[in-house]
Design an enzyme around this catalytic site. Structure first.
Site, PDB file in Angstrom:
ATOM      1  N   HIS A 159      39.537  51.085  37.418  1.00  0.00           N
ATOM      2  CA  HIS A 159      39.243  49.737  37.119  1.00  0.00           C
ATOM      3  C   HIS A 159      37.778  49.482  37.523  1.00  0.00           C
ATOM      4  O   HIS A 159      37.503  49.760  38.776  1.00  0.00           O
ATOM      5  CB  HIS A 159      40.391  48.834  37.393  1.00  0.00           C
ATOM      6  CG  HIS A 159      41.588  48.860  36.894  1.00  0.00           C
ATOM      7  ND1 HIS A 159      42.937  48.543  37.270  1.00  0.00           N
ATOM      8  CD2 HIS A 159      41.900  49.961  35.802  1.00  0.00           C
ATOM      9  CE1 HIS A 159      43.943  48.892  36.526  1.00  0.00           C
ATOM     10  NE2 HIS A 159      43.321  49.601  35.675  1.00  0.00           N
ATOM     11  N   CYS A 202      43.826  42.724  42.095  1.00  0.00           N
ATOM     12  CA  CYS A 202      44.816  43.384  41.325  1.00  0.00           C
ATOM     13  C   CYS A 202      46.178  42.429  41.330  1.00  0.00           C
ATOM     14  O   CYS A 202      46.992  42.661  40.339  1.00  0.00           O
ATOM     15  CB  CYS A 202      44.989  44.899  41.833  1.00  0.00           C
ATOM     16  SG  CYS A 202      43.854  45.713  41.972  1.00  0.00           S
TER      17      CYS A 202
END
Length: 677
Positions: free
Chosen positions: A481, A659
């Site tokens: 990510h 996250c």
């Protein structure tokens, strides 16, 4: 633009004609003239205007005019008729000696017709805007805007509004764009004439049209079923993918009829966002023959794009999950959000089912038009145990929902939305991006077995146009990510923000400085449960570890160069954060990187307050050296650092604060339709 209409007339016969005010009728005089005709003359009543092309040479308007040169009679009406056939025009034909050979008579009924939209984007539906049939970007552009009706007026047994066959609540109308049919003329149309609204089969997949009708009444004794059916009839469906054309009422006199236009889908690879709606006046030809259109008015809409919001916009609400093991994380988040003055929404385990990764399941954005706007959540194809949360918990009145579905075999970790970010507004080589640019992570261009964000999501993001995406290389990470190595924070100078990048080089520089100052025995992870402490000296002595971080730095530097080029950044716009990584086997496929200690770049940004993963770095004089460095870098920008303990509940599961959280933010003040394209 109204195009001229060719009209045929018959000699020695009266022809009744309907003419739209502003339109022009063209009569080829030789076509209707009797044989041997050489001259003609024209007479008309006051509401009729005519001219002849080419202009005749005769100066006396009472003298017959020569038919030489194939003259055409141009007829128009000055205003709407009060009664059917209340205007007249006659053409007389003459022979060589000016004897009368025949006469053609027109009985004219004039009607004003205008299908109108908010073509100048000021929130009002103006009459007959000359640009209503086209769409143009920019502050001096034109064209109406349509919202995808993707919220739900229901709060229980939810369905997306655009999936329902009817308007069930008046509140739903504000999500639609107003379209007005304006007419002026006699009490009724001449027999056989009618108005129809129609769309193409392609546009019907993207739009529906409802019409306002008569009131349903308010008798309290009526049954709920009757009231519902009466309400539905009050807003009948006019156009859909099953009904491409339908007659609409002509009101007579001075009339206005409201229509409500509903978007069904967002721009995508197979849809450029433009839809057209047409209104035609049909003329009867004869028994058993189809009517023919004698006038068509057209309006055009562009469907509003889905727009992401960057860290520099003001937060509205913060979202996190509660799990059995994230008490310390929640405690830190509650304190940060409360001190920042925003709302915190905690989803408990009966909702999240043990899935803590709020950032990965969804992305907040919004849609906007001159008449209305509302937030829209984009649901990722990740579909973990939070799969139902965006729909079940967020969708509602004035809160929309959209998703893109991919084959499970095509979905990878890169489809989680920690891999979807957006920059603040930037200008690149003179081109302005006032809504910023979307940032995604993909495989390296030369990779043959790399992971990529699934194509349906990429197609959707590119099709929105207003935040042109930038693709970075993120497949070098185990999770993959972009939020693992970059973020944006507000700044009081330069471009109004800074790009923060993870930097192993900055990490080694910090640790070497500690060693040089005699702190080589200071320990990372000291006091962390189930974690073996490691000294600064041990880290610096591990050559294989440094080689791994050199590789990581090269990956980040690749992205640094892309971001500088695509966002128009200079090195002074970038801050390197001291973060080290380690490589591990990713299911035997390749060696990929994870953060060695909590990844401070993976933070939550709430105005001037930052929620940063607590790094548990080496302590010098009782203070974590990594925290001290982070505070020094951020406080120069007027930002406040709060360090949140996510070590056991997020970091060891390969995620961090960002996250495990999500933020809904206020939309841009800038209006997307003012973009220059």
């Amino acid at each position: 633009m109204i195009h001229p209409r060719t009209l045929r007339v018959d000699n020695d016969r009266t022809t009744s004609v309907v003419c739209v005010v502003g339109a022009e009728l063209n009569v080829n005089l030789n076509r209707s003239a009797p044989p041997s005709s050489r001259f003609f003359s024209v007479k008309c009543t006051s509401n009729v205007h005519y001219s002849i092309t080419p202009p005749p040479r005769e100066t006396n308007h009472l003298s017959p005019i020569s038919l030489k040169g194939n003259p055409v009679l141009l007829i128009s009406m000055r205003g709407a008729s009060q009664h059917e056939n209340d205007s007249k025009l006659s053409v007389r034909y003459y022979g060589e000696n000016k004897e009368v050979l025949g006469k053609a008579i027109l009985h004219l009924t004039a009607i004003e017709i205008s299908l109108d939209v908010d073509a100048d984007r000021d929130g009002d539906v103006e009459k007959n805007n000359p640009n209503k049939g086209s769409w143009k970007w920019g502050p001096n552009g034109h064209g109406a805007i349509l919202l995808v009706n993707c919220d739900s007026e229901r709060t229980y047994w939810k369905t997306l509004d655009h999936t329902q066959d009817s308007v069930t609540k008046v509140s739903d109308l504000k999500d639609m764009s107003l379209m007005v049919l304006r007419t002026r003329g006699p009490a009724r149309l001449p027999e056989g004439y009618k108005l129809t609204m129609h769309i193409s089969q392609g546009d019907a997949e993207s739009v529906r049209v409802f019409r306002s009708g008569s009131s349903a009444g308010s008798d309290n004794a009526l049954s709920l079923s009757y009231l519902y059916n009466a309400f539905v009839k009050t807003y009948p469906l006019v156009l859909s993918n099953e009904v491409l054309s339908q007659e609409v009422p002509y009101l007579g006199g001075i009339g206005e009829m409201k229509f409500y236009v509903e978007g069904l889908r967002f721009p995508d690879k197979d849809f450029n966002g433009l839809v057209s709606i047409n209104l035609s006046l049909l003329e009867p030809i004869g028994q058993g023959l189809p009517e023919t259109p004698i006038f068509t008015d057209r309006v055009m809409f562009r469907v509003a794009p889905w727009i992401m919001t960057p860290n520099t916009l003001k937060p509205i609400e913060v979202f996190v999950c509660s799990t059995s093991d994230n008490y310390h994380f929640l405690k830190g988040m509650r304190s940060l959000v409360a001190n920042s003055g925003y709302k915190l929404k905690v989803f408990h385990e009966y909702v999240n089912r043990g899935d803590r990764w709020m950032q990965d399941e969804l992305e907040f954005g919004y849609i906007d038009s001159p008449h209305h706007s509302f937030p829209v959540v984009l649901d990722s194809p990740r579909d973990g145990k939070l799969v139902d949360l965006p729909y079940d918990e967020l969708l509602g009145p004035d809160f929309g929902y959209v998703t893109r579905t991919a084959r499970r075999i095509d979905v990878s970790s890169l489809d989680s939305f920690g891999n979807l970010e957006v920059s603040p507004p930037v200008t690149v080589d003179g081109k302005s991006y006032p809504l910023g640019r979307i940032i995604i992570g993909v495989a390296f261009p030369t990779a043959t077995k790399g992971r990529n964000m699934t194509q349906v999501v990429q197609d959707f993001l590119w099709a929105q146009k207003v935040q042109e995406p930038v693709a970075l290389f993120s497949d070098w990470l185990v999770v993959g990510h972009v939020d693992e190595f970059m973020t944006f924070v507000p700044a009081p100078d330069r471009k109004g923000f800074r790009l923060l990048l993870a930097s192993p080089d900055a990490g080694y520089k910090l640790f070497k400085g500690l060693q040089n100052d005699g702190h080589g025995q200071a320990k990372l992870f000291d006091g962390v449960k189930d974690e073996e402490p490691i000294t600064v000296d041990q880290i610096l002595a591990d050559e294989e570890f440094q080689t791994e971080n050199n590789y990581v730095q090269s990956c980040i530097d690749w992205n640094r160069d892309v971001l500088k080029r695509e966002l128009g950044l200079e090195d002074a716009d970038i801050i390197d954060l001291p973060i080290l990584f380690k490589l591990k086997d990713d299911h035997g496929i390749a060696k990929r990187a994870v953060a060695f200690y909590p990844d401070m770049v993976n933070m939550i940004v709430l105005g001037k307050n930052l929620g940063i993963p607590k790094p548990y770095g080496p302590k010098v004089n009782g203070r974590c050296a990594l925290e001290a460095e982070m505070c020094s870098l951020m406080e120069d920008l007027g930002l406040n650092c709060s360090f949140i303990d996510d070590f056991g509940s997020y970091h060891k599961l390969l995620g961090e604060v960002h996250c495990g959280s999500n933020v809904r933010r206020e939309p841009f003040d800038y209006k997307w339709w003012n973009l220059e394209m």
